[in-house]
Design a protein around this motif. Structure first.
Motif, short mmCIF file in Angstrom:
data_model
loop_
_atom_site.label_atom_id
_atom_site.label_comp_id
_atom_site.label_asym_id
_atom_site.label_seq_id
_atom_site.Cartn_x
_atom_site.Cartn_y
_atom_site.Cartn_z
N SER A 194 0.23 -1.26 -8.20
CA SER A 194 1.38 -0.35 -8.14
C SER A 194 1.36 0.48 -6.86
O SER A 194 2.40 0.71 -6.24
N GLU A 218 -4.76 -2.48 -11.95
CA GLU A 218 -3.33 -2.27 -12.17
C GLU A 218 -2.81 -1.13 -11.29
O GLU A 218 -1.73 -1.21 -10.71
N GLY A 219 -3.58 -0.06 -11.21
CA GLY A 219 -3.18 1.05 -10.36
C GLY A 219 -3.07 0.65 -8.90
O GLY A 219 -2.17 1.10 -8.18
N LYS A 275 -2.36 9.61 -10.60
CA LYS A 275 -1.69 8.75 -9.64
C LYS A 275 -1.16 9.58 -8.47
O LYS A 275 -1.01 10.80 -8.62
N TRP A 300 5.08 -3.65 -15.39
CA TRP A 300 4.63 -3.78 -16.78
C TRP A 300 5.75 -4.28 -17.68
O TRP A 300 5.54 -5.18 -18.51
N HIS A 326 -1.02 6.34 -15.30
CA HIS A 326 0.38 5.91 -15.29
C HIS A 326 0.93 5.99 -16.71
O HIS A 326 0.96 5.00 -17.45
N ILE A 358 -4.59 1.01 -18.48
CA ILE A 358 -4.12 0.97 -17.09
C ILE A 358 -5.37 0.99 -16.21
O ILE A 358 -5.91 2.05 -15.89
N ASP A 371 4.98 0.98 -11.26
CA ASP A 371 4.07 0.52 -12.32
C ASP A 371 4.85 0.12 -13.56
O ASP A 371 4.55 -0.91 -14.19
#
Length: 347
Positions: free
Chosen positions: A322, A318-319, A96, A194, A123, A314, A190
């Motif tokens: 974030s 999703e990345g 990340k 979540w 993450h 992840i 992130d």
């Protein structure tokens, strides 16, 4: 497939302390290649674990026997390298922040999908035992709706931990793209998404360089967030938390408060409105401090996804969500206004 043949691109500290030893411990993995622009770094790991040495990632990607790669390079290289690896048919675990723009992140996602490979983003906060326990408690419903929150990730700066030290790529905008916000803040963005099972729709930020010298990236950021469900809170990312690291989160809910990482012994504490206090010792959150290299779980999750065919824990999508919070924070600080995240970005 008996073993997944893995190449590691970028042999700095995140590879040294997390990726490489965790791959080495996984019985389903064979480490076969190490790449770094500083050849000595790659050679040191090849001498220890076996495998080929590369200084150009494009040469590594030409090896058709390599099944998967970890991208552990400076932030601006994450996107181009991931796209190239996916197009070469390699599964990708990317550190990340995954990209420097929403568009670049989407191209990475598209490349993985079009080539039938796994794309997972590192993450690791989601996999830390205190966060897993906290999510379990939140999902039980006992605490009710989350109303406000405070989450912090701060330490003394990457010069204490990174392979290059002071003046290294972390401190250069042309290599890092963003400072503490991208190094630490994106982790907590992130985590909040979540934990709350909710998306961020409003972002306000103050981002500055307060103490680090000879850098053109931020060393501190304080961000205000509102979720689609109505919770509001703050997120702090800092490279000037001297002398100790802070990786804590507090959620104030309708029926009480949950504290994560505020106590070194009781990693999760629940304080209910009726006066009841629950304390849980579930294991530590991994840190960069001496003795804090707790196993992240990211590598095992990545390998499991490849072998099982299950979606990664992840995903690239999703990345990207974030990352977009951090991009919104940059925009907010520059334009001195609250930035709205569009429904299409958070859906």
């Amino acid at each position: 497939m008996t073993k997944i043949r893995v190449g590691v691109i970028g042999c700095g500290s995140i590879a040294k302390y997390r990726h490489i030893p965790e791959y080495a411990e996984n019985p389903h993995v064979e480490l076969v290649a190490f790449c770094d622009v500083v050849e000595e770094r790659a050679k040191a790991f090849a001498d220890q674990y076996g495998g080929k040495v590369y200084t150009d990632y494009r040469e590594l990607l030409k090896d058709a026997t390599i099944d998967a790669v970890s991208i552990c390079t400076p932030n601006v290289e994450h996107g181009p390298m991931t796209i190239a690896a996916a197009r070469a048919g390699k599964h990708v675990l990317c550190e990340k922040p995954m990209a420097t723009s929403s568009e670049e992140a989407q191209t990475m996602i598209d490349a993985a999908r079009e080539n039938g490979v796994v794309l997972m983003i590192g993450h690791n906060q989601r996999l830390m035992p205190p966060h897993v326990k906290a999510k379990e408690i939140l999902e039980s419903g006992r605490l009710g709706k989350v109303l406000t929150f405070r989450t912090t990730f701060g330490h003394g700066g990457p010069e204490q931990w990174s392979a290059e030290g002071k003046g290294g790529w972390f401190f250069r905008k042309d290599r890092a793209f963003v400072g503490a916000m991208g190094d630490l803040g994106v982790h907590k963005a992130d985590l909040i998404r979540w934990l709350l099972q909710d998306e961020i729709v409003e972002v306000g930020a103050m981002v500055d360089t307060l103490h680090k010298e000879e850098t053109d990236v931020d060393d501190n950021a304080v961000i205000i967030l509102r979720t689609r469900g109505g919770a509001i809170g703050t997120m702090e990312a800092s490279w000037t938390h001297y002398p100790n690291e802070d990786n804590s989160t507090i959620l104030h809910c309708a029926n009480g408060t949950i504290k994560i990482g505020v106590d070194p012994v009781d990693q999760v504490i629940v304080e209910l409105r009726d006066g009841t206090v629950e304390r849980y010792q579930v294991g530590a959150i991994a840190t960069n401090e001496e003795g804090g290299q707790t196993k992240s779980g990211v590598i095992d999750a990545f390998v499991h996804s490849i072998l099982s065919g299950e979606p990664p824990l992840i995903s690239g999508e999703e990345g990207k969500k974030s990352l977009e919070i951090i991009l919104a924070a940059i925009r907010s600080a520059e334009e001195k206004r609250i930035v709205q995240l569009q429904p299409a970005q958070v859906g």
